[in-house]
Enzyme design. Structure first.
Site, mmCIF file in Angstrom:
data_model
loop_
_atom_site.group_PDB
_atom_site.id
_atom_site.type_symbol
_atom_site.label_atom_id
_atom_site.label_comp_id
_atom_site.label_asym_id
_atom_site.label_seq_id
_atom_site.Cartn_x
_atom_site.Cartn_y
_atom_site.Cartn_z
ATOM 1 N N GLY A 116 23.587 7.062 -33.508
ATOM 2 C CA GLY A 116 24.194 6.046 -34.385
ATOM 3 C C GLY A 116 25.017 5.076 -33.572
ATOM 4 O O GLY A 116 24.886 4.998 -32.348
ATOM 5 N N ASN A 117 25.847 4.303 -34.244
ATOM 6 C CA ASN A 117 26.740 3.379 -33.532
ATOM 7 C C ASN A 117 28.031 3.210 -34.330
ATOM 8 O O ASN A 117 28.174 3.766 -35.415
ATOM 9 C CB ASN A 117 26.037 2.034 -33.283
ATOM 10 C CG ASN A 117 25.580 1.385 -34.570
ATOM 11 O OD1 ASN A 117 26.405 1.002 -35.394
ATOM 12 N ND2 ASN A 117 24.274 1.274 -34.767
ATOM 13 N N HIS A 118 28.962 2.448 -33.761
ATOM 14 C CA HIS A 118 30.316 2.376 -34.338
ATOM 15 C C HIS A 118 30.456 1.396 -35.510
ATOM 16 O O HIS A 118 31.562 1.162 -35.970
ATOM 17 C CB HIS A 118 31.318 1.970 -33.256
ATOM 18 C CG HIS A 118 31.473 2.997 -32.185
ATOM 19 N ND1 HIS A 118 31.883 4.268 -32.445
ATOM 20 C CD2 HIS A 118 31.255 2.932 -30.847
ATOM 21 C CE1 HIS A 118 31.928 4.962 -31.325
ATOM 22 N NE2 HIS A 118 31.541 4.175 -30.342
ATOM 23 N N SER A 119 29.366 0.791 -35.956
ATOM 24 C CA SER A 119 29.497 -0.191 -37.049
ATOM 25 C C SER A 119 30.093 0.460 -38.306
ATOM 26 O O SER A 119 29.716 1.572 -38.672
ATOM 27 C CB SER A 119 28.119 -0.771 -37.375
ATOM 28 O OG SER A 119 28.178 -1.480 -38.582
ATOM 29 N N ALA B 156 23.920 -3.191 -37.934
ATOM 30 C CA ALA B 156 23.751 -2.813 -36.521
ATOM 31 C C ALA B 156 22.658 -1.734 -36.505
ATOM 32 O O ALA B 156 22.942 -0.548 -36.615
ATOM 33 C CB ALA B 156 25.059 -2.281 -35.964
#
Ligand code: CTP
Length: 398
Positions: A207-210, A275
Site C-alpha cells: 500500500g502507500n501513505h495516501s 494514489a
C-alpha cells in the site's frame, strides 16, 4: 452579499488602519458587519471609527464598563456567516493556535461555528520566523483559511513579505467564498481517491501513505456546487455523505479500474486523485507467508493505469484530470504524464515542498494544462486547494 453576516476581528497592528476600507467594501456589497477589537488594536484605530463605518457597536471587553452588561462571545459565534481576523498579529496567531482566550476576540474564535479567515500582518523577520510559519501551518490544520501576507514596504521601513493583503484582496476572497453558487449543476464528476491495497497473503498488502484527504475534499467541493459525484475510493478513514454522491469503496487497483470503466460513459469529468499501486503481486498466497527463509522475493505485475485508460477513451466532451506526486524534476515529469495520458490538465505536488503531500492538512499545488500553461498556488489547506482545483476546472476551456 445581501443578508451575509460578517464578523471582523481586528488585532493590534499598524495595518488595522486599512480595515476601514475593508468595512466599506463589505457594507457597500450589502453585507452586515460587526467588529470585535483587541484592546491593543484600539491604539492603532479608534473604535468610534470602526463602529461608525460598520454601523454596529464594537466588541472590545467581555463586559460593558458603563452599564455592566455582558458581551456574549457565543452569540457572536452563532451570528456570523464568516469570521475574518485582519490584521492578524503574531501574538494573536500564537494564542489562536494554543486556544488561549484572554480577550473577547479569542473567546469568540473558540466559540466560532462558521468558516474563519485570517490575514496575517507583521514585520518580515517575524513573518519569516519558524514559529510563525509553524503556527500558520497549525492554524491551517484547524481549517482556518489563510489569506497570505504580501511582499512590499513595511511599517518598519524595511521591505519584504509580511504586509497585510490589500483590503480588496481580502474582500474578493471572502466574497467569492460566501457567494459560491451551484455552478456545477448538471456536471457528472467521477473522482478516484485514497490508496489501493494489493494483497500479498491473507494478512499483508502493498500500500502507500495516501489518506484520501485531497480526493475527498474535491468531492465535497463538487457536491457543494451542485455536481453529481461518483467517488471511488481505496481504504480511507474519511466519510462523506450527500444525496448527490454515489460512493464505491474498493481495495485494489483492479477493483478501482472496474468501477471507473463501469461508470465512465456517463461522466463529464474525471478527477483521478487516487494514489494507485503501480504493481500488484502476481499471485496472492492462500495462507500467511511464514518467515522460513532469509530472503523473500515477491513477483509483481503492473496494474492498468486507470487515468491513462480514461485519457485514451475520453470523448471531446469529457475532461480528464490527473495528479502527479513528484520528488524531483516535478514540472518536466508532470508534463510528460500530461501528454502521455492525454489529459486536459494535471495537478502537480512535490514532496520537495514543506507541508505538501500525504497525510498533511495542507498542500502546495501547481496546475499544468494541455497548452503548457503553468499556474502556481501558495501553500493552503486541502479544502481550499480543492476549491482552487474545481474553480480552475469550471473556467477551463478544452
Ligand atoms: N494513476 C492511475 N492508475 C494507476 C497509476 C496512476 O489512475 N495505475 C493515476 C493517479 O491517480 C494520478 C496519476 O495517475 O492521477 C499519476 O500517478 P503517479 O503514480 O504519480 O504517476 P505514474 O504515471 O504512475 O508514474 P510514476 O509512478 O512512474 O511516477
Amino acid at each position: 452579499m445581501k443578508n451575509k453576516r460578517v464578523l471582523l476581528g481586528i488585532t493590534g497592528g499598524i495595518a488595522a488602519y486599512k480595515i476601514t476600507s475593508l468595512i466599506r467594501l463589505l457594507i457597500k456589497s450589502g453585507a452586515e458587519v460587526k467588529c470585535i477589537m483587541t484592546p491593543a488594536s484600539c491604539d492603532f484605530i479608534s473604535p468610534l471609527t470602526i463602529a461608525t463605518l460598520s454601523k454596529n457597536p464594537v466588541g472590545i471587553d467581555f463586559w460593558n464598563k458603563q452599564d455592566g452588561t455582558w458581551k456574549n462571545h457565543v452569540e457572536y459565534g452563532l451570528w456570523a456567516d464568516i469570521f475574518i481576523v485582519a490584521p492578524l498579529t503574531a501574538n494573536t496567531l500564537a494564542k489562536m493556535v494554543n486556544g488561549i482566550c484572554d480577550n473577547l476576540l479569542l473567546a469568540t474564535y473558540l466559540s466560532m461555528k462558521c468558516p474563519t479567515f485570517v490575514a496575517p500582518a507583521m514585520d518580515l523577520d517575524m513573518y519569516a520566523h519558524p514559529t510563525t510559519k509553524r503556527n500558520l501551518a497549525l492554524l491551517t490544520r484547524d481549517n482556518v483559511m489563510i489569506i497570505p501576507a504580501e511582499n512590499g514596504e513595511l511599517a518598519s521601513g524595511l521591505s519584504g513579505d509580511g504586509r497585510m493583503s490589500e483590503p480588496e484582496t481580502i474582500f474578493d476572497t471572502v466574497h467569492f467564498f460566501l457567494t459560491e453558487s451551484e455552478d456545477l449543476k448538471g456536471e457528472k464528476i467521477l473522482i478516484t481517491a485514497g490508496p489501493t491495497y494489493e494483497a500479498i497473503d491473507p494478512v499483508r498488502f502493498i500500500g502507500n501513505h495516501s489518506t484520501g484527504k485531497m480526493g475527498f475534499a474535491i468531492a465535497e467541493n463538487c457536491l457543494k456546487r451542485g455536481a453529481e459525484v461518483i467517488l471511488i475510493s481505496g481504504p480511507s478513514k474519511i466519510e462523506i455523505q450527500h444525496t448527490n454522491l454515489t460512493h464505491f469503496k474498493i481495495q485494489t487497483a483492479q477493483e478501482m479500474l472496474e468501477q471507473v470503466q463501469a461508470n465512465w460513459g456517463e461522466m463529464s469529468v474525471g478527477i483521478f486523485a487516487a494514489a494507485v499501486a503501480d504493481y500488484r503481486p502476481v499471485s496472492i498466497e492462500k495462507q500467511k507467508i511464514k518467515k522460513n527463509d532469509d530472503y523473500l522475493t515477491l513477483e509483481l505485475v503492473k496494474n492498468t493505469d486507470i487515468l491513462a485508460w480514461a485519457g485514451s477513451v475520453k470523448s471531446n466532451q469529457q475532461k480528464v484530470i490527473g495528479f502527479a506526486l513528484e520528488t524531483n524534476n516535478a514540472f518536466e515529469n508532470a508534463t510528460v504524464k500530461l501528454k502521455k495520458k492525454n489529459l486536459d490538465f494535471i495537478i502537480v505536488n512535490t514532496l520537495e515542498d514543506e507541508g505538501a503531500g500525504f497525510g498533511h492538512e495542507t498542500n502546495k499545488i501547481s496546475i499544468i494544462d494541455n497548452h503548457n500553461k503553468i499556474t502556481k498556488f501558495e501553500l493552503m489547506s486541502k479544502k481550499i486547494a480543492a476549491k482552487q482545483i474545481v474553480d480552475y476546472l469550471k473556467n477551463f476551456k478544452k
